[in-house]
Design a protein around this motif. Structure first.
Motif, PDB file in Angstrom:
ATOM      1  N   GLU A   1      16.823  -4.556  -1.839  1.00 34.39           N
ATOM      2  CA  GLU A   1      16.428  -3.690  -0.725  1.00 34.39           C
ATOM      3  C   GLU A   1      17.309  -2.454  -0.623  1.00 34.39           C
ATOM      4  N   ARG A   2      18.506  -2.539  -1.218  1.00 30.69           N
ATOM      5  CA  ARG A   2      19.424  -1.406  -1.122  1.00 30.69           C
ATOM      6  C   ARG A   2      19.087  -0.319  -2.125  1.00 30.69           C
ATOM      7  N   ASN A   3      18.183  -0.614  -3.035  1.00 36.94           N
ATOM      8  CA  ASN A   3      17.815   0.349  -4.055  1.00 36.94           C
ATOM      9  C   ASN A   3      16.917   1.419  -3.439  1.00 36.94           C
ATOM     10  N   ALA A   4      17.317   2.679  -3.533  1.00 35.77           N
ATOM     11  CA  ALA A   4      16.558   3.779  -2.929  1.00 35.77           C
ATOM     12  C   ALA A   4      15.162   3.880  -3.514  1.00 35.77           C
ATOM     13  N   ASP A   5      15.047   3.598  -4.803  1.00 33.66           N
ATOM     14  CA  ASP A   5      13.725   3.660  -5.436  1.00 33.66           C
ATOM     15  C   ASP A   5      12.803   2.605  -4.850  1.00 33.66           C
ATOM     16  N   THR A   6      13.368   1.422  -4.548  1.00 31.01           N
ATOM     17  CA  THR A   6      12.558   0.361  -3.956  1.00 31.01           C
ATOM     18  C   THR A   6      12.022   0.779  -2.592  1.00 31.01           C
ATOM     19  N   GLU A   7      12.905   1.300  -1.739  1.00 32.71           N
ATOM     20  CA  GLU A   7      12.483   1.722  -0.400  1.00 32.71           C
ATOM     21  C   GLU A   7      11.470   2.846  -0.477  1.00 32.71           C
ATOM     22  N   ALA A   8      11.683   3.763  -1.400  1.00 34.70           N
ATOM     23  CA  ALA A   8      10.747   4.880  -1.530  1.00 34.70           C
ATOM     24  C   ALA A   8       9.375   4.376  -1.963  1.00 34.70           C
ATOM     25  N   ALA A   9       9.368   3.378  -2.839  1.00 37.18           N
ATOM     26  CA  ALA A   9       8.097   2.832  -3.301  1.00 37.18           C
ATOM     27  C   ALA A   9       7.368   2.118  -2.172  1.00 37.18           C
ATOM     28  N   ILE A  10       8.120   1.364  -1.348  1.00 39.37           N
ATOM     29  CA  ILE A  10       7.491   0.666  -0.216  1.00 39.37           C
ATOM     30  C   ILE A  10       6.928   1.672   0.779  1.00 39.37           C
ATOM     31  N   ASP A  11       7.710   2.698   1.080  1.00 42.88           N
ATOM     32  CA  ASP A  11       7.241   3.726   2.020  1.00 42.88           C
ATOM     33  C   ASP A  11       5.964   4.375   1.510  1.00 42.88           C
ATOM     34  N   GLU A  12       5.899   4.593   0.195  1.00 44.22           N
ATOM     35  CA  GLU A  12       4.707   5.223  -0.359  1.00 44.22           C
ATOM     36  C   GLU A  12       3.500   4.309  -0.243  1.00 44.22           C
ATOM     37  N   VAL A  13       3.733   2.989  -0.433  1.00 46.03           N
ATOM     38  CA  VAL A  13       2.624   2.036  -0.358  1.00 46.03           C
ATOM     39  C   VAL A  13       2.037   1.989   1.057  1.00 46.03           C
ATOM     40  N   VAL A  14       2.902   1.935   2.080  1.00 47.34           N
ATOM     41  CA  VAL A  14       2.410   1.753   3.461  1.00 47.34           C
ATOM     42  C   VAL A  14       2.061   3.074   4.142  1.00 47.34           C
ATOM     43  N   SER A  15       2.280   4.178   3.475  1.00 48.06           N
ATOM     44  CA  SER A  15       2.036   5.480   4.108  1.00 48.06           C
ATOM     45  C   SER A  15       0.571   5.697   4.441  1.00 48.06           C
ATOM     46  N   SER A  16      -0.304   5.013   3.726  1.00 47.26           N
ATOM     47  CA  SER A  16      -1.735   5.207   3.972  1.00 47.26           C
ATOM     48  C   SER A  16      -2.264   4.329   5.104  1.00 47.26           C
ATOM     49  N   LEU A  17      -1.400   3.432   5.632  1.00 45.90           N
ATOM     50  CA  LEU A  17      -1.824   2.526   6.703  1.00 45.90           C
ATOM     51  C   LEU A  17      -1.651   3.180   8.076  1.00 45.90           C
ATOM     52  N   GLN A  18      -2.229   2.518   9.072  1.00 45.33           N
ATOM     53  CA  GLN A  18      -2.029   2.971  10.447  1.00 45.33           C
ATOM     54  C   GLN A  18      -0.564   2.800  10.815  1.00 45.33           C
ATOM     55  N   PRO A  19      -0.009   3.699  11.580  1.00 44.33           N
ATOM     56  CA  PRO A  19       1.420   3.636  11.924  1.00 44.33           C
ATOM     57  C   PRO A  19       1.834   2.299  12.499  1.00 44.33           C
ATOM     58  N   GLU A  20       0.955   1.706  13.337  1.00 44.36           N
ATOM     59  CA  GLU A  20       1.352   0.447  13.964  1.00 44.36           C
ATOM     60  C   GLU A  20       1.384  -0.714  12.971  1.00 44.36           C
ATOM     61  N   ASP A  21       0.768  -0.536  11.773  1.00 47.01           N
ATOM     62  CA  ASP A  21       0.738  -1.624  10.786  1.00 47.01           C
ATOM     63  C   ASP A  21       1.796  -1.473   9.694  1.00 47.01           C
ATOM     64  N   ARG A  22       2.383  -0.321   9.604  1.00 50.13           N
ATOM     65  CA  ARG A  22       3.264  -0.045   8.462  1.00 50.13           C
ATOM     66  C   ARG A  22       4.480  -0.971   8.419  1.00 50.13           C
ATOM     67  N   LEU A  23       5.077  -1.207   9.594  1.00 54.05           N
ATOM     68  CA  LEU A  23       6.310  -1.986   9.618  1.00 54.05           C
ATOM     69  C   LEU A  23       6.076  -3.420   9.162  1.00 54.05           C
ATOM     70  N   SER A  24       4.994  -4.027   9.667  1.00 58.81           N
ATOM     71  CA  SER A  24       4.726  -5.423   9.307  1.00 58.81           C
ATOM     72  C   SER A  24       4.321  -5.562   7.840  1.00 58.81           C
ATOM     73  N   VAL A  25       3.532  -4.607   7.340  1.00 53.56           N
ATOM     74  CA  VAL A  25       3.119  -4.671   5.928  1.00 53.56           C
ATOM     75  C   VAL A  25       4.323  -4.496   5.010  1.00 53.56           C
ATOM     76  N   ALA A  26       5.193  -3.546   5.370  1.00 54.91           N
ATOM     77  CA  ALA A  26       6.393  -3.333   4.542  1.00 54.91           C
ATOM     78  C   ALA A  26       7.255  -4.584   4.501  1.00 54.91           C
ATOM     79  N   ALA A  27       7.394  -5.256   5.658  1.00 54.60           N
ATOM     80  CA  ALA A  27       8.196  -6.475   5.701  1.00 54.60           C
ATOM     81  C   ALA A  27       7.572  -7.566   4.843  1.00 54.60           C
ATOM     82  N   ALA A  28       6.240  -7.667   4.889  1.00 53.53           N
ATOM     83  CA  ALA A  28       5.567  -8.686   4.073  1.00 53.53           C
ATOM     84  C   ALA A  28       5.733  -8.403   2.586  1.00 53.53           C
TER      85      ALA A  28
END
Length: 502
Positions: A36-63
């Motif tokens: 999780e500390r890898n910047a590339d990992t976080e950037a990839a997760i952010d890119e994946v959930v960016s297309s979701l509704q804001p209220e769903d992004r946090l839960s999807v990223a955690a999953a």
């Protein structure tokens, strides 16, 4: 830093996000470890959930983080399991050495190599060196010093003595970790049990050494040659012993060294073997370094590859000179008279048969000769003088016959001659006269003078007979007639001699 939140987003949202952005899991799979500390990992997760509704992004990223972490942990366990299996199958143990105090830690497989409990954990350098075979210890210490100096251990093979007393062969490799001060601080390596392979190698080396010594001390010259018959390797000891310059790239059938009388036969035999791939086996004379020609037995067998193609030749050239001479002496003794050196009765019979078969319509004369007064010489002067008379008679007859004819001693004082170029009564009588003149010459023997002569019977082929047996009978009848006429004369066979005397 992201925090894991136990939320359960709708499955279709996660699936849609992952299907739309598959590079995320490519990143996880390629790294093999989720971080999780890898910047590339976080950037990839952010890119994946960016297309979701804001209220769903946090839960999807955690999953996604939870799924990826579980995948990484499973992958690590699989890798560790495979590594452990590989170590067990390959009898490979891993170790680490603290280069500051020499303490070693290792995997269970490492300690099992030494017969120690798998959970040994650590080991001092003194304990480790004590388990090294005494004959290999100095070499191991030398490599340890090189390791301490920063030189990587590429490969070191040595024996260890297990706690149960069994000796095992091992192979080690190690790499060095250099500290900030430029000094080695840690060594990481593997050690493998290679006993079975090493024993095979040692047995093979021993076998090769045994055969090398056997070949070097063997009196035969052993060699290998390429398919064309050019020598590649030969045992130097035998080459020196033979005095034959078996050098690299020299020919197996070396014409200058082969006796001229056998050169064509040897070359033809070798060329046939090279062409057909069949074994080469021949006896011939070869010139040694001192110039002497000696008999050898040369043999070669091909090593065939696919399709029967000759890949190499393996051969031996053996000195058989003494055996060959002994065989020749035995053969000579079987066909020659030991006293005079002339052909004996057996040889004469064979020669007479061969002469009849090969005459091709030509005539030849057969002379049967008996010394007159030989018994008196033996009785008066002794058998030694009689033997000398026989030897001298043989010499004189041999000189008279020369290379044109054949002379033999049938036994006692009886001799015979085959003269291919004597075809008429006149020529046979002329030759008989020369024989009697020569044999009538006095012979000085041991202070005494011996004088004798001979009676001769003559038969001519095919005028008198065409059978060897009958022709000899005809000559014998003529000889008997000559003796009856007073001796020291010759008689030409005539048909009436076959009639019994009244």
């Amino acid at each position: 830093m992201s925090q894991e939140i136990e939320l359960q987003p709708p499955d279709d949202q996660i699936s849609a996000a992952l299907e739309e952005k598959p590079p995320l899991f490519d990143l996880f799979y390629s790294s093999g470890v989720f971080d999780e500390r890898n910047a590339d990992t976080e950037a990839a997760i952010d890119e994946v959930v960016s297309s979701l509704q804001p209220e769903d992004r946090l839960s999807v990223a955690a999953a996604i983080r939870k799924i990826a972490r579980q995948h990484s942990e499973d992958a690590i366990r699989r890798v560790e399991s495979r590594m452990q299996l590989a170590q067990e199958v390959g009898r490979i143990g891993c170790f680490e050495i603290d280069m500051r105090d020499g303490t070693s830690v290792g995997t269970p497989a490492f300690f099992e190599l030494y017969g120690l409990p798998p959970d040994q954990g650590s080991w001092s350098q003194h304990e480790w060196l004590a388990s090294v075979h005494p004959d290999d210890r100095d070499n191991v210490v030398t490599h340890l010093k090189q390791l301490a100096a920063g030189t990587e251990l590429t490969r070191l093979e040595y024996r260890v003595v297990r706690t149960d007393g069994e000796v095992r062969w091992t192979a080690s490799r190690a790499r060095i970790e250099i500290g900030p001060d430029g000094r080695p601080v840690q060594a990481y390596g593997i050690q493998q049990d290679i006993t079975e392979r090493k024993l095979v190698e040692l047995a093979l080396a021993e076998s090769e050494e045994h055969h090398r010594h056997f070949i070097e001390v063997n009196p035969a010259c052993f060699w290998t040659a390429n398919p064309a018959g050019r020598i590649k390797v030969a045992n130097s000891a035998a080459a020196i012993r033979f005095g034959v310059p078996f050098e690299a790239e020299s020919a197996v059938a070396n014409p200058p060294l082969v006796h001229p009388d056998e050169r064509a036969e040897v070359m033809a035999a070798w060329q046939l073997s090279v062409k057909t791939g069949k074994p080469y086996d021949i006896e011939h004379r070869m010139q040694w370094g001192d110039g002497e020609y000696r008999w050898v037995h040369a043999r070669a067998y091909p090593r065939l590859g696919s399709g029967g193609k000759v890949m190499a030749w393996y051969g031996a050239t053996e000195d058989i000179h003494e055996r060959k001479l002994a065989e020749q002496r035995m053969s000579w003794m079987a066909t020659h008279d030991s006293l005079t050196g002339l052909a004996n009765r057996l040889h004469f019979r064979n020669r007479l048969e061969a002469e009849i078969i090969g005459c091709e319509g030509r005539k030849f004369a057969l002379f049967l000769l008996d010394l007159d007064g030989f018994k008196l010489v033996n009785d008066t002067h002794g058998h030694d003088v009689g033997d000398e008379l026989l030897v001298e008679t043989a010499r004189r007859l041999r000189d008279l016959v020369g290379s044109r004819g054949f002379v033999a001693r049938l036994g006692g004082d009886e001799f015979t001659m085959i003269m291919p170029h004597v075809e008429s009564d006149a020529s046979s009588e002329d030759f008989s006269r020369r024989v009697l003149d020569e044999l009538s010459k006095p012979l000085p023997v041991r202070g005494a003078t011996v004088k004798t002569c001979a009676s001769i019977g003559i038969a001519i082929y095919p005028d008198d007979d065409t059978s060897a047996i009958e022709l000899l009978k005809d000559a014998d009848l003529a000889l008997y007639a000559a003796k009856s006429q007073g001796r020291s004369c010759w008689v030409r066979f005539r048909a009436e001699l076959r009639e019994p005397a009244c």
